[in-house]
Design an enzyme around this catalytic site. Sequence first.
Site, PDB file in Angstrom:
ATOM      1  CG  ASP A  36     -25.131  33.730 128.108  1.00 47.24           C
ATOM      2  OD1 ASP A  36     -25.794  33.068 127.285  1.00 47.24           O
ATOM      3  OD2 ASP A  36     -25.611  34.167 129.164  1.00 47.24           O
TER       4      ASP A  36
ATOM      5  CG  ASP B 105     -31.701  31.577 130.864  1.00 47.68           C
ATOM      6  OD1 ASP B 105     -30.844  31.075 130.126  1.00 47.68           O
ATOM      7  OD2 ASP B 105     -31.539  32.654 131.465  1.00 47.68           O
TER       8      ASP B 105
ATOM      9  CD  GLU C 268     -25.554  27.330 120.383  1.00 47.67           C
ATOM     10  OE1 GLU C 268     -25.842  27.647 119.239  1.00 47.67           O
ATOM     11  OE2 GLU C 268     -26.077  26.359 120.979  1.00 47.67           O
ATOM     12  CD1 TRP C 269     -28.441  30.396 125.966  1.00 46.25           C
ATOM     13  CD2 TRP C 269     -28.979  31.592 124.157  1.00 46.25           C
ATOM     14  NE1 TRP C 269     -28.022  31.674 126.170  1.00 46.25           N
ATOM     15  CE2 TRP C 269     -28.341  32.432 125.085  1.00 46.25           C
ATOM     16  CE3 TRP C 269     -29.415  32.126 122.950  1.00 46.25           C
ATOM     17  CZ2 TRP C 269     -28.106  33.784 124.835  1.00 46.25           C
ATOM     18  CZ3 TRP C 269     -29.192  33.485 122.706  1.00 46.25           C
ATOM     19  CH2 TRP C 269     -28.548  34.298 123.638  1.00 46.25           C
TER      20      TRP C 269
END
Length: 454
Positions: A150, A262, A240-241
């Site tokens: 994350d 998310d 890493e979004w």
Amino acid sequence: MAATIAAALAVLPLASGLELPNEVGKLPALGWNSWNAYYCDINQEKILQAANSMIDRGFKDAGYTYINSDDCWSRMDGRDPETHELRPNMTKFPDGIKGTADEIHDMGFKFGIYSSAGTMTCGRYPASLGYEAIDAATFASWGVDYLKYDNCFPPEYWYDDCLSCEVDPSFSPTGIVNGSCTNSTPPVNHYSYDRPIPFCALEWPVDGVNYTAKYTALRFRIMEEALLAQNRTILYSLCEWGVDQPWRWGNQTGSSWRISNDIAFGDTSWPRIVEIINMNSFLSPFADFYGHNDADMLTIGNGNLTSAEVRTHFGLWALMKSPILIGTVVANLTEEEVSVLQNKMLLSFHQDPVFGKPAAPYKWGANPDWTFNNTIPAQYWSGASSNGTMVAMFNPFNETRSMEVDFSEVPQLDGKASYEVVNVWDGSNMGSCEGSVQMDVEAHDTAIVLFTES
Ligand SMILES: *[C@@H]1O[C@H](CO)[C@@H](O)[C@H](O)[C@H]1NC(C)=O
Ligand SMILES: *[C@@H]1O[C@H](CO)[C@@H](O)[C@H](O)[C@H]1NC(C)=O
Ligand SMILES: *[C@@H]1O[C@H](CO)[C@@H](O)[C@H](O)[C@H]1NC(C)=O
Ligand SMILES: *[C@@H]1O[C@H](CO)[C@@H](O)[C@H](O)[C@H]1NC(C)=O
Ligand SMILES: *[C@@H]1O[C@H](CO)[C@@H](O)[C@H](O)[C@H]1NC(C)=O
Ligand SMILES: *[C@@H]1O[C@H](CO)[C@@H](O)[C@H](O)[C@H]1NC(C)=O
Ligand SMILES: *[C@@H]1O[C@H](CO)[C@@H](O)[C@H](O)[C@H]1NC(C)=O
Ligand SMILES: *[C@@H]1O[C@H](CO)[C@@H](O)[C@H](O)[C@H]1NC(C)=O
Ligand SMILES: *[C@@H]1O[C@H](CO)[C@@H](O)[C@H](O)[C@H]1NC(C)=O
Ligand SMILES: *[C@@H]1O[C@H](CO)[C@@H](O)[C@H](O)[C@H]1NC(C)=O
């Protein structure tokens, strides 16, 4: 807009990607992850129960392989003071992570764990930045097969220096920003790794930023090196979004990269599902064998998705070749949900050993091609597979729409007058069709058909 895409493709790195032994990571992962089902409230029993349910309900036989613990498995009060190793919370995991992994392996699954490239995980547990070698060795010694890594809590000295790159707020196709850099002074280097090239410079042809050179990418590469140094193959899933365009550097670094934030905090996941479909519709050029756009874990089974929404969620995730990690209490899935999640034709497309490219939009539909729109994204998708050409028609509107596949518009179809068409959801044979196929598609549903030559 199409010119922007072409420019972006021109700078795709030619370097080959991360190829783990035994073809691990070649195909997008299939499995289960604890987060969307339980968030932080996990323990050994729940994870073993999920594994048992994955067997009982036929998911293992259908090809689902990984059982993954997300955040909150470790002790919150820090590392072992002497060895500096992470420690499992033995109240939650009485047999430790090693014991849990052993049981998962005995059931015939692989086991995954979670950490973050920061000082704390998102749930504020100890994380791996600065401890990559120790943690990779610990994970390997426990028999871990998969690491979700994350992006929470990097300390300030890891922030990239040039924070004033101007980002186009409309998030243009492929997420490209038109950087104009007001400060590219090299940062003080607080770590033993050097950054050879300023990442932010006006001469960058596409967007002014070399994302591969940014500290974010570096934080993820350090863990990659640590994992590769172990005598164990550990699939590396970058979470890493999407903030520093991991599709530009992810293929060299990991097996998959999350493209966005998310999917769900709570029950209202449908609008996010549509947003993610929109974002990912621009990213298919960056994915192939060994490197997958991760659209995030599934929310099927949670909240209130309709049957149509469940089909769209799974169907497009499969066609986009995202990792598919079920994120619910598996025992509580309905029969209908199970049959969607085990659709043979879609899983065959997703796991195709010969065709690595995901499906991509061939036409947007209501909006002009290449329109970035979080509520009405690309609606017409196609992709090649060993078994024929898959075509999907997504209806994001709130009422049934008649939609049509015009054979001449589908790039994978090679101009034959007629094709055999199968409806992928119910397996029904629609016979030999000429020129086009027309279907009524329910609100939020996705019709998916497989074309083979007559
Ligand atoms: C990613 O790397 C793999 C392994 O080298 C390669 O086969 C694949 O083509 C790469 N993906 C893209 C989009 O270039
Ligand atoms: C371990 O988990 C239990 C149960 O959630 C919790 O009460 C306890 O504080 C945790 N211990 C540590 C050291 O994090
Ligand atoms: C991007 O920035 C450059 C110079 O900073 C400018 O010439 C160009 O027009 C900009 N492109 C777009 C699409 O705004
Ligand atoms: C971008 O940065 C990476 C990592 O520092 C470097 O290897 C690469 O050469 C840079 N790309 C270009 C086009 O300079
Ligand atoms: C690596 O692991 C394999 C089996 O998992 C084992 O046979 C081998 O001895 C190990 N090699 C080293 C250098 O530890
Ligand atoms: C699902 O729940 C959300 C939040 O309560 C609500 O906004 C939405 O309309 C519901 N969707 C359906 C299909 O019932
Ligand atoms: C799953 O179903 C059981 C039995 O109906 C119920 O007690 C439980 O609350 C459900 N779990 C979740 C997370 O929905
Ligand atoms: C082709 O379809 C059959 C039947 O659905 C399936 O068993 C097989 O795995 C598929 N092959 C590929 C490569 O997709
Ligand atoms: C998205 O597309 C729909 C359909 O064309 C349009 O009505 C809506 O205004 C668009 N949304 C945005 C934010 O542009
Ligand atoms: C569908 O209905 C919801 C809830 O009323 C609304 O927010 C949304 O904008 C509508 N979508 C479209 C595409 O019209």
